[in-house]
Design an enzyme around this catalytic site. Structure first.
Site, short mmCIF file in Angstrom:
data_model
loop_
_atom_site.label_atom_id
_atom_site.label_comp_id
_atom_site.label_asym_id
_atom_site.label_seq_id
_atom_site.Cartn_x
_atom_site.Cartn_y
_atom_site.Cartn_z
N TYR A 51 0.81 -1.22 0.00
CA TYR A 51 0.00 0.00 0.00
C TYR A 51 0.85 1.27 0.00
CZ TYR A 51 -4.38 -2.56 0.63
OH TYR A 51 -5.48 -3.37 0.44
N HIS A 117 -10.13 -6.44 -1.67
CA HIS A 117 -9.36 -5.50 -2.50
C HIS A 117 -9.58 -5.88 -3.96
CE1 HIS A 117 -5.98 -3.20 -4.10
NE2 HIS A 117 -5.68 -4.29 -4.80
N GLU A 128 0.52 -6.06 -8.89
CA GLU A 128 0.04 -6.69 -7.65
C GLU A 128 0.11 -8.21 -7.73
OE1 GLU A 128 -2.94 -2.94 -6.59
OE2 GLU A 128 -3.83 -4.87 -7.12
P1 CMP Z 1 -8.40 -1.04 -1.15
O1 CMP Z 1 -9.23 -1.20 -2.36
O2 CMP Z 1 -7.75 -2.26 -0.63
O3 CMP Z 1 -7.27 0.07 -1.37
C1 CMP Z 1 -6.88 1.02 -0.42
C2 CMP Z 1 -7.59 0.86 0.87
O4 CMP Z 1 -7.48 1.94 1.77
C3 CMP Z 1 -9.08 0.75 0.61
O5 CMP Z 1 -9.36 -0.47 0.00
C4 CMP Z 1 -9.65 0.95 2.00
O6 CMP Z 1 -9.71 -0.24 2.74
C5 CMP Z 1 -8.62 1.87 2.62
N1 CMP Z 1 -9.19 3.19 2.80
C6 CMP Z 1 -9.55 4.05 1.82
N2 CMP Z 1 -10.04 5.19 2.37
C7 CMP Z 1 -10.00 5.03 3.72
C8 CMP Z 1 -10.36 5.84 4.81
N3 CMP Z 1 -10.89 7.06 4.63
N4 CMP Z 1 -10.15 5.35 6.06
C9 CMP Z 1 -9.61 4.13 6.24
N5 CMP Z 1 -9.24 3.31 5.21
C10 CMP Z 1 -9.44 3.75 3.98
#
Ligand code: CMP
Length: 139
Positions: A51, A117, A128
């Site tokens: 990430y 995800h 990824e």
């Molecule tokens: P994902 O698709 O795995 O990619 C990035 C991740 O960051 C997303 O899913 C969420 O789980 C997380 N995420 C995005 N915005 C927020 C937020 N405002 N607060 C906490 N987690 C977040």
């Protein structure tokens, strides 16, 4: 295969809540083939690396802690238009905004603990997939 794969993780919340089977059923029922799959746990370091693009975001620390908090299912999936169709299948990042019947609407609890995800582009899907799997583990 280029353009036809996406990468997914069933996140620690969905694993802990017993949703692996149901989520895999959504995925295969939508026409995805499994190219690679493993049940694993990310170290904090690996989660941070995965990430890294979100490093400057206020939720980065929380995200890394959560993603390394328990086992996940990581998978590479194939189908025509894999990335876009998968994002439709899982729904909005925030489950409160996800459409009825989507994986996140059904199984996610919050924007941080959002069950799955899905890659956001063909280029990232490849990056990824290669982050989690060796070429010899993808079929
Ligand atoms: P994902 O698709 O795995 O990619 C990035 C991740 O960051 C997303 O899913 C969420 O789980 C997380 N995420 C995005 N915005 C927020 C937020 N405002 N607060 C906490 N987690 C977040």
């Amino acid at each position: 295969m280029a353009g036809n794969i996406t990468f997914t993780m069933i996140k620690p919340d969905a694993v802990k809540n017993g949703h692996i089977g149901a989520i895999l059923n959504h995925i295969t029922s939508a026409g995805y083939n499994i190219v690679a799959m493993k049940y694993t746990k990310l170290s904090k370091e690996k989660a941070g690396e995965f990430y890294a693009v979100h490093k400057e975001r206020p939720f980065y620390g929380e995200l890394v802690d959560f993603m390394s908090s328990g086992p996940i299912v990581a998978a590479v999936l194939s189908k025509d238009n894999a990335v876009e169709d998968f994002r439709t299948l899982i729904g909005s990042t925030n489950p409160a905004e996800a459409a009825e019947g989507t994986v996140r609407k059904l199984y996610a609890t919050s924007i941080g603990e959002n069950a799955v995800h899905g890659s956001d582009s063909d280029e990232n899907a490849q990056i990824e997939a290669n982050f989690h799997f060796a070429a010899t583990e993808m079929f």
